[in-house]
Motif scaffolding. Structure first.
Motif, PDB file in Angstrom:
ATOM      1  N   SER A  25       0.689  -1.125   0.015  1.00  0.00           N
ATOM      2  CA  SER A  25      -0.115  -0.022  -0.332  1.00  0.00           C
ATOM      3  C   SER A  25       0.892   1.288  -0.011  1.00  0.00           C
ATOM      4  CB  SER A  25      -0.978  -0.180   1.347  1.00  0.00           C
ATOM      5  OG  SER A  25       0.049   0.287   2.212  1.00  0.00           O
ATOM      6  N   VAL A  26       2.457   1.177   0.478  1.00  0.00           N
ATOM      7  CA  VAL A  26       3.062   2.263   0.788  1.00  0.00           C
ATOM      8  C   VAL A  26       3.796   2.018  -0.862  1.00  0.00           C
ATOM      9  CG1 VAL A  26       5.515   2.912   1.946  1.00  0.00           C
ATOM     10  CG2 VAL A  26       3.547   2.039   2.933  1.00  0.00           C
ATOM     11  N   LYS A  27       3.922   1.482  -1.254  1.00  0.00           N
ATOM     12  CA  LYS A  27       4.051   1.267  -2.876  1.00  0.00           C
ATOM     13  C   LYS A  27       3.104   1.819  -3.341  1.00  0.00           C
ATOM     14  CE  LYS A  27       7.151  -3.035  -2.778  1.00  0.00           C
ATOM     15  NZ  LYS A  27       7.144  -3.687  -1.834  1.00  0.00           N
ATOM     16  N   THR A  28       2.107   1.113  -3.509  1.00  0.00           N
ATOM     17  CA  THR A  28       1.463   2.210  -3.990  1.00  0.00           C
ATOM     18  C   THR A  28       0.819   3.822  -4.518  1.00  0.00           C
ATOM     19  OG1 THR A  28       0.259  -0.155  -4.228  1.00  0.00           O
ATOM     20  CG2 THR A  28      -1.337   1.899  -5.100  1.00  0.00           C
ATOM     21  N   GLN A  29       0.790   4.152  -2.824  1.00  0.00           N
ATOM     22  CA  GLN A  29       0.880   5.574  -2.778  1.00  0.00           C
ATOM     23  C   GLN A  29       1.845   6.178  -3.209  1.00  0.00           C
ATOM     24  OE1 GLN A  29       0.844   5.744   1.605  1.00  0.00           O
ATOM     25  NE2 GLN A  29       0.458   8.330   1.552  1.00  0.00           N
ATOM     26  N   ALA A  30       3.066   5.594  -3.156  1.00  0.00           N
ATOM     27  CA  ALA A  30       4.293   6.480  -3.611  1.00  0.00           C
ATOM     28  C   ALA A  30       4.082   6.467  -5.351  1.00  0.00           C
ATOM     29  CB  ALA A  30       5.210   5.306  -3.356  1.00  0.00           C
ATOM     30  N   LEU A  31       3.135   5.533  -5.434  1.00  0.00           N
ATOM     31  CA  LEU A  31       3.119   5.305  -7.307  1.00  0.00           C
ATOM     32  C   LEU A  31       1.994   6.220  -7.638  1.00  0.00           C
ATOM     33  CD1 LEU A  31       3.572   1.684  -7.896  1.00  0.00           C
ATOM     34  CD2 LEU A  31       4.147   3.149  -9.120  1.00  0.00           C
ATOM     35  N   ASN A  32       1.431   7.014  -6.747  1.00  0.00           N
ATOM     36  CA  ASN A  32       0.256   7.689  -7.693  1.00  0.00           C
ATOM     37  C   ASN A  32       0.752   8.448  -6.878  1.00  0.00           C
ATOM     38  OD1 ASN A  32      -1.884   5.593  -7.902  1.00  0.00           O
ATOM     39  ND2 ASN A  32      -2.658   5.588  -6.104  1.00  0.00           N
ATOM     40  N   THR A  33       1.410   9.049  -6.135  1.00  0.00           N
ATOM     41  CA  THR A  33       2.329  10.169  -5.839  1.00  0.00           C
ATOM     42  C   THR A  33       3.165  10.564  -7.297  1.00  0.00           C
ATOM     43  OG1 THR A  33       1.660  10.264  -3.332  1.00  0.00           O
ATOM     44  CG2 THR A  33       3.413  11.994  -4.497  1.00  0.00           C
ATOM     45  N   LEU A  34       3.569   9.807  -7.470  1.00  0.00           N
ATOM     46  CA  LEU A  34       4.504  10.026  -8.099  1.00  0.00           C
ATOM     47  C   LEU A  34       3.711  10.678  -9.211  1.00  0.00           C
ATOM     48  CD1 LEU A  34       7.324   7.338  -7.844  1.00  0.00           C
ATOM     49  CD2 LEU A  34       7.475   9.798  -7.924  1.00  0.00           C
ATOM     50  N   LYS A  35       2.211   9.843  -9.678  1.00  0.00           N
ATOM     51  CA  LYS A  35       1.633   9.843 -11.326  1.00  0.00           C
ATOM     52  C   LYS A  35       1.424  11.483 -11.306  1.00  0.00           C
ATOM     53  CE  LYS A  35      -1.933   9.349 -13.989  1.00  0.00           C
ATOM     54  NZ  LYS A  35      -2.223  10.520 -13.949  1.00  0.00           N
ATOM     55  N   ALA A  36       1.263  11.962 -10.085  1.00  0.00           N
ATOM     56  CA  ALA A  36       0.390  13.606 -10.004  1.00  0.00           C
ATOM     57  C   ALA A  36       2.280  14.140 -10.377  1.00  0.00           C
ATOM     58  CB  ALA A  36       0.526  13.592  -8.239  1.00  0.00           C
ATOM     59  N   PHE A  37       2.976  14.374  -9.968  1.00  0.00           N
ATOM     60  CA  PHE A  37       3.855  14.530 -10.151  1.00  0.00           C
ATOM     61  C   PHE A  37       4.620  14.947 -11.687  1.00  0.00           C
ATOM     62  CE2 PHE A  37       5.160  14.698  -5.543  1.00  0.00           C
ATOM     63  CZ  PHE A  37       4.967  16.452  -5.127  1.00  0.00           C
ATOM     64  N   SER A  38       4.054  13.748 -12.113  1.00  0.00           N
ATOM     65  CA  SER A  38       4.900  13.358 -13.348  1.00  0.00           C
ATOM     66  C   SER A  38       3.493  14.595 -14.350  1.00  0.00           C
ATOM     67  CB  SER A  38       4.177  12.278 -14.176  1.00  0.00           C
ATOM     68  OG  SER A  38       2.360  11.953 -14.514  1.00  0.00           O
ATOM     69  N   GLY A  39       2.911  14.761 -13.969  1.00  0.00           N
ATOM     70  CA  GLY A  39       2.109  16.091 -14.499  1.00  0.00           C
ATOM     71  C   GLY A  39       3.252  17.294 -15.124  1.00  0.00           C
ATOM     72  N   ILE A  40       4.125  17.645 -13.727  1.00  0.00           N
ATOM     73  CA  ILE A  40       5.274  18.371 -14.166  1.00  0.00           C
ATOM     74  C   ILE A  40       6.297  18.518 -15.044  1.00  0.00           C
ATOM     75  CG2 ILE A  40       6.090  20.392 -12.367  1.00  0.00           C
ATOM     76  CD1 ILE A  40       3.833  19.170 -10.487  1.00  0.00           C
ATOM     77  N   ARG A  41       6.394  18.971 -16.016  1.00  0.00           N
ATOM     78  CA  ARG A  41       7.951  18.966 -16.381  1.00  0.00           C
ATOM     79  C   ARG A  41       8.561  19.082 -15.769  1.00  0.00           C
ATOM     80  NH1 ARG A  41       7.855  22.607 -21.319  1.00  0.00           N
ATOM     81  NH2 ARG A  41       6.635  21.614 -21.985  1.00  0.00           N
ATOM     82  N   LYS A  42       9.110  20.030 -15.112  1.00  0.00           N
ATOM     83  CA  LYS A  42      10.277  19.662 -14.522  1.00  0.00           C
ATOM     84  C   LYS A  42      10.567  18.526 -13.478  1.00  0.00           C
ATOM     85  CE  LYS A  42       9.239  22.513 -10.492  1.00  0.00           C
ATOM     86  NZ  LYS A  42       9.442  23.491  -9.681  1.00  0.00           N
ATOM     87  N   PHE A  43       9.948  17.275 -12.696  1.00  0.00           N
ATOM     88  CA  PHE A  43      10.140  16.781 -12.655  1.00  0.00           C
ATOM     89  C   PHE A  43       9.755  15.239 -13.683  1.00  0.00           C
ATOM     90  CE2 PHE A  43       7.292  19.251  -8.851  1.00  0.00           C
ATOM     91  CZ  PHE A  43       8.938  18.804  -8.405  1.00  0.00           C
ATOM     92  N   ARG A  44       9.801  15.534 -15.012  1.00  0.00           N
ATOM     93  CA  ARG A  44       9.753  14.242 -15.473  1.00  0.00           C
ATOM     94  C   ARG A  44      10.950  13.783 -15.782  1.00  0.00           C
ATOM     95  NH1 ARG A  44       5.891  15.500 -20.289  1.00  0.00           N
ATOM     96  NH2 ARG A  44       4.445  16.102 -18.520  1.00  0.00           N
ATOM     97  N   LEU A  45      11.774  14.263 -15.830  1.00  0.00           N
ATOM     98  CA  LEU A  45      13.091  13.429 -16.276  1.00  0.00           C
ATOM     99  C   LEU A  45      13.576  12.435 -14.868  1.00  0.00           C
ATOM    100  CD1 LEU A  45      15.202  15.879 -18.407  1.00  0.00           C
ATOM    101  CD2 LEU A  45      14.235  13.080 -19.327  1.00  0.00           C
ATOM    102  N   LYS A  46      13.223  13.124 -13.524  1.00  0.00           N
ATOM    103  CA  LYS A  46      13.711  12.734 -12.439  1.00  0.00           C
ATOM    104  C   LYS A  46      13.001  11.212 -12.444  1.00  0.00           C
ATOM    105  CE  LYS A  46      16.408  12.883  -9.144  1.00  0.00           C
ATOM    106  NZ  LYS A  46      17.848  12.301  -9.205  1.00  0.00           N
TER     107      LYS A  46
END
Length: 232
Positions: free
Chosen positions: A20-41
């Motif tokens: 569930s922690v992994k899943t939460q992290a994945l969902n948060t990364l998905k939210a961040f992935s919409g921000i260009r400056k974070f995409r490469l990271k």
């Protein structure tokens, strides 16, 4: 404000023992992935995400991981790992969890457009009832995505550079299920032409056209001849 340090921290969370922690992290990364400056990271975690969805059978984790991957451009260096996880992606597609299936087939449709991955997808082993995914009783959202996938595979295998090679497929492969001599795909497609959802109807017609007329012939209508009679 969020920083790249937050992305690094989320990356560490992908190694947590709790799914569930992994899943939460994945969902948060998905939210961040919409921000260009974070995409490469975030892209740097692609291989880890693929590893997670191929080694852990957890529907929520699959959905979260696949949504993230579908929101990222996947660099070429990820392709070897993609080949390794192809069977897992195909298993998720054939599961009974609609949201995970839709995300899996979207990713597979994207990968089917990559020349160096097309054969790996087509030769991937599938269940004998794979064509049940094309049953009119399936949810329209899944049917549409599966039909898009079929169209991209059909167009890919009909591309001149692909046809220039004599490929060999195993008997239980996706290729044989969809395009083999014993395939019942034509029957499934004809039933979907009268589907109540218009986008499904249209996409079914597109697949029929792609099966009947390879792409290079479609640009020259006067010389079009069916490459093979799927629809007698």
């Amino acid at each position: 404000a969020c920083t790249t340090d937050d992305i690094v921290l989320l990356g560490y969370m992908l190694d947590d023992k709790d799914n569930s922690v992994k899943t939460q992290a994945l969902n948060t990364l998905k939210a961040f992935s919409g921000i260009r400056k974070f995409r490469l990271k975030i892209q740097e975690h692609s291989i880890k995400v693929l590893e997670l969805i191929s080694t852990i059978w957890d529907t929520e984790l699959h959905i979260a991981g696949l949504r993230l991957l579908n929101n990222l451009p996947l660099p070429d260096y990820v392709h070897p790992q993609l080949r390794r996880v192809m069977p897992a992606l195909m298993e998720i597609l054939q599961s009974d969890y609609i949201l995970a299936q839709v995300q899996a087939v979207r990713l597979l449709s994207y990968l089917a457009q990559k020349n160096d991955l097309l054969y790996d997808i087509l030769n991937c082993q599938v269940h004998s009832n794979f064509l049940n995914l094309f049953q009119p009783t399936q949810p329209g959202s899944l049917l549409y995505e599966v039909l898009v996938f079929a169209e991209r595979l059909s167009e890919g295998r009909n591309a001149p550079h692909y046809r220039a090679v004599k490929w060999h497929y195993n008997e239980q492969s996706l290729h044989e299920s969809l395009f083999g001599e014993e395939s019942r795909l034509a029957d499934r497609l004809l039933a979907l032409v009268i589907h109540p959802e218009e986008d499904v109807q249209i996409q079914a017609c597109k697949v029929i056209v792609s099966l009947q007329y390879p792409q290079d012939l479609r640009s020259r209508p006067s010389s079009c001849q069916p490459s093979r009679s799927y629809f007698k």
